[in-house]
Design an enzyme around this catalytic site. Structure first.
Site, PDB file in Angstrom:
ATOM      1  N   THR A  36       0.830  -1.202   0.000  1.00 43.87           N
ATOM      2  CA  THR A  36       0.000   0.000   0.000  1.00 43.87           C
ATOM      3  C   THR A  36       0.868   1.257   0.000  1.00 43.87           C
ATOM      4  O   THR A  36       0.563   2.240  -0.699  1.00 43.87           O
ATOM      5  CB  THR A  36      -0.896   0.017   1.262  1.00 43.87           C
ATOM      6  OG1 THR A  36      -1.509  -1.258   1.413  1.00 43.87           O
ATOM      7  CG2 THR A  36      -1.962   1.092   1.164  1.00 43.87           C
ATOM      8  N   ILE A  37       1.917   1.223   0.789  1.00 45.74           N
ATOM      9  CA  ILE A  37       2.820   2.380   0.895  1.00 45.74           C
ATOM     10  C   ILE A  37       3.428   2.693  -0.474  1.00 45.74           C
ATOM     11  O   ILE A  37       3.483   3.854  -0.901  1.00 45.74           O
ATOM     12  CB  ILE A  37       3.912   2.080   1.952  1.00 45.74           C
ATOM     13  CG1 ILE A  37       3.286   2.024   3.354  1.00 45.74           C
ATOM     14  CG2 ILE A  37       5.059   3.089   1.875  1.00 45.74           C
ATOM     15  CD1 ILE A  37       4.200   1.439   4.432  1.00 45.74           C
ATOM     16  N   LYS A  64      -5.937  -2.336  -0.826  1.00 44.21           N
ATOM     17  CA  LYS A  64      -6.898  -2.193   0.282  1.00 44.21           C
ATOM     18  C   LYS A  64      -8.125  -1.387  -0.163  1.00 44.21           C
ATOM     19  O   LYS A  64      -8.514  -0.391   0.469  1.00 44.21           O
ATOM     20  CB  LYS A  64      -6.248  -1.568   1.516  1.00 44.21           C
ATOM     21  CG  LYS A  64      -5.146  -2.425   2.145  1.00 44.21           C
ATOM     22  CD  LYS A  64      -4.741  -1.904   3.520  1.00 44.21           C
ATOM     23  CE  LYS A  64      -3.732  -2.805   4.214  1.00 44.21           C
ATOM     24  NZ  LYS A  64      -2.366  -2.716   3.655  1.00 44.21           N
ATOM     25  N   ASP A  67     -13.957   0.990  -1.595  1.00 45.63           N
ATOM     26  CA  ASP A  67     -15.116   1.476  -2.335  1.00 45.63           C
ATOM     27  C   ASP A  67     -14.697   1.551  -3.805  1.00 45.63           C
ATOM     28  O   ASP A  67     -13.508   1.377  -4.122  1.00 45.63           O
ATOM     29  CB  ASP A  67     -15.499   2.865  -1.809  1.00 45.63           C
ATOM     30  CG  ASP A  67     -16.887   3.306  -2.268  1.00 45.63           C
ATOM     31  OD1 ASP A  67     -17.643   2.467  -2.798  1.00 45.63           O
ATOM     32  OD2 ASP A  67     -17.207   4.490  -2.108  1.00 45.63           O
ATOM     33  N   ALA A  68     -15.673   1.801  -4.670  1.00 45.70           N
ATOM     34  CA  ALA A  68     -15.364   1.913  -6.098  1.00 45.70           C
ATOM     35  C   ALA A  68     -14.626   0.656  -6.589  1.00 45.70           C
ATOM     36  O   ALA A  68     -13.653   0.730  -7.334  1.00 45.70           O
ATOM     37  CB  ALA A  68     -14.525   3.168  -6.371  1.00 45.70           C
ATOM     38  N   LEU A  72     -11.320   0.569  -9.077  1.00 48.01           N
ATOM     39  CA  LEU A  72      -9.972   0.304  -8.567  1.00 48.01           C
ATOM     40  C   LEU A  72      -9.502  -1.114  -8.862  1.00 48.01           C
ATOM     41  O   LEU A  72      -8.307  -1.334  -9.104  1.00 48.01           O
ATOM     42  CB  LEU A  72      -9.924   0.587  -7.064  1.00 48.01           C
ATOM     43  CG  LEU A  72      -9.959   2.081  -6.713  1.00 48.01           C
ATOM     44  CD1 LEU A  72     -10.260   2.282  -5.228  1.00 48.01           C
ATOM     45  CD2 LEU A  72      -8.638   2.750  -7.076  1.00 48.01           C
ATOM     46  N   GLU A 112      -8.434  -8.157   3.011  1.00 49.59           N
ATOM     47  CA  GLU A 112      -7.366  -7.822   3.962  1.00 49.59           C
ATOM     48  C   GLU A 112      -7.986  -7.542   5.327  1.00 49.59           C
ATOM     49  O   GLU A 112      -8.762  -6.583   5.484  1.00 49.59           O
ATOM     50  CB  GLU A 112      -6.635  -6.590   3.417  1.00 49.59           C
ATOM     51  CG  GLU A 112      -5.696  -5.894   4.350  1.00 49.59           C
ATOM     52  CD  GLU A 112      -4.349  -6.566   4.453  1.00 49.59           C
ATOM     53  OE1 GLU A 112      -3.802  -6.607   5.565  1.00 49.59           O
ATOM     54  OE2 GLU A 112      -3.850  -7.058   3.422  1.00 49.59           O
ATOM     55  N   HIS A 136      -4.006 -10.411   9.353  1.00 48.74           N
ATOM     56  CA  HIS A 136      -3.023  -9.346   9.459  1.00 48.74           C
ATOM     57  C   HIS A 136      -2.854  -8.905  10.896  1.00 48.74           C
ATOM     58  O   HIS A 136      -3.786  -8.383  11.503  1.00 48.74           O
ATOM     59  CB  HIS A 136      -3.559  -8.177   8.620  1.00 48.74           C
ATOM     60  CG  HIS A 136      -2.550  -7.154   8.293  1.00 48.74           C
ATOM     61  ND1 HIS A 136      -1.964  -7.053   7.066  1.00 48.74           N
ATOM     62  CD2 HIS A 136      -2.018  -6.152   9.038  1.00 48.74           C
ATOM     63  CE1 HIS A 136      -1.112  -6.031   7.061  1.00 48.74           C
ATOM     64  NE2 HIS A 136      -1.138  -5.478   8.248  1.00 48.74           N
ATOM     65  N   ARG A 139       0.873  -3.469  11.675  1.00 49.34           N
ATOM     66  CA  ARG A 139       2.161  -2.852  11.938  1.00 49.34           C
ATOM     67  C   ARG A 139       2.108  -2.034  13.231  1.00 49.34           C
ATOM     68  O   ARG A 139       3.034  -2.043  14.021  1.00 49.34           O
ATOM     69  CB  ARG A 139       2.496  -1.940  10.744  1.00 49.34           C
ATOM     70  CG  ARG A 139       3.813  -1.257  10.781  1.00 49.34           C
ATOM     71  CD  ARG A 139       3.951  -0.395   9.539  1.00 49.34           C
ATOM     72  NE  ARG A 139       4.326  -1.183   8.384  1.00 49.34           N
ATOM     73  CZ  ARG A 139       5.518  -1.104   7.775  1.00 49.34           C
ATOM     74  NH1 ARG A 139       6.424  -0.264   8.208  1.00 49.34           N
ATOM     75  NH2 ARG A 139       5.780  -1.840   6.730  1.00 49.34           N
TER      76      ARG A 139
END
Lengths: 216, 216
Positions: A36-37, A64, A67-68, A72, A112, A136, A139
């Site tokens: 993601t980062i 992650k 929505d949409a 995406l 996730e 998960h 972090r």
């Protein structure tokens, strides 16, 4: 049980660092995760570049998606990702849309499980046809000193029983793997424990050796 | 009650389309949202470009951060965003980390209420010091034909009572605004209803006129 796959999380801050991380270890890795980062830093082009460089690896875009899902999901999959992730609080309509897009491309999605979710949702995901979830340990939970424990293992076992292919992630070391050996884990993700090792390739190979020893 | 602010969501698929959208309407807009779709497409550089072009507008990066709050929050804020969003299922440790990062920069975060969340979480967010939430009727819910209703208004009212500055979004039209007139809404987001209008500037101005008429 089948030997779990090994995924490296490229949670680097830029393309250069991501390539520096993956170049050293790619031969010992099954799945390359565009973290993601890294997606937030570089955008979808980094997904495309990594798939072009490593066409024979599974590329996972950890977008992650909340929505949409019908925008995406194709953005990530058509950029070269084999799989992409949705966040666990996404509405069922969003997940259904993402599944439809993925199926049209013979690709897949993962849910996730970062933060708040429950087993009623998990049952609903199975009902929609979701195959993969990512368990998960966050972090930030790790930073707060929260370790793997019986509560994690119980949830992982229940997710396996529901029929999910389960990925496990969250600061996993080679020494942690034996904790999970009674479950048919599909994928383990390692990030910093490989990327930050003195010899990252040796660290990745150590994961593969331990996975082969424990799941045989 | 104070007149709500007007935010445009740039959920475009690329930089060129985003600039085409904002250039036409910027003078009538208070807050420019760099949408999740645009961030995933272009990465953080688009946040920086938009802040450079529009230094006097509030720039909101809708990153929907779920984890790694201490990495993604500074990435967005140091790229030029005044505010960034976290997704509602994020752990409290993640939200606390993001708040800390934002406070150091005299900037702010918002919790994006997309998908599953509850009021126990909302109370906990207030306890951490969260000031802003985004009440979101999801794009996929809209596509499924779900309209604004009493359940939405009840939740929005409770969020206001808890002391949040509430943003409302999800396919809002000028005609929808009167539904919300009894609440001290902080921000309304319009996306397609401005971007896709025959005359986008006139559409944005129509929002501002109706906001001034209803909240006076």
């Amino acid at each position: 049980m089948a030997k779990p796959l090994l995924q490296i999380a490229l949670d680097n801050l830029n393309e250069k660092d991501a390539y520096a991380s993956i170049t050293q270890v790619a031969e010992a890795i099954d799945i390359i995760e565009v973290g993601t980062i890294l997606i937030c830093a570089e955008g979808k082009s980094i997904v495309q570049k990594l798939k072009t460089t490593y066409p024979n690896k599974i590329i996972l875009a950890d977008a992650k998606i909340a929505d949409a899902g019908k925008i995406l999901t194709p953005m990530m999959l058509d950029s070269g990702a084999d799989w992409t992730t949705l966040i666990c609080c996404a509405e069922l309509a969003t997940i259904a849309g993402a599944l439809e897009v993925a199926a049209e491309r013979s690709k897949d999605i993962q849910i996730e499980l970062t933060g708040y979710w429950d087993f009623d949702q998990a049952v609903a995901w199975r009902g929609l046809g979701v195959d993969q979830v990512v368990y998960h340990r966050s972090r930030d939970a790790q930073a707060a000193g929260v370790d793997w424990g019986p509560a994690d293992l119980d949830k992982i076992g229940r997710l396996c029983e529901l029929g999910f292919k389960v990925t496990v992630t969250g600061g996993i070391t080679v020494d942690d793997l034996k904790i999970f050996a009674k479950y048919p884990i599909y994928i383990f993700i390692a990030g910093r424990s490989i990327r930050d090792a003195p010899n990252p390739l040796a660290a990745a190979e150590a994961f593969q050796i331990e996975l082969a020893r424990l799941w045989k």
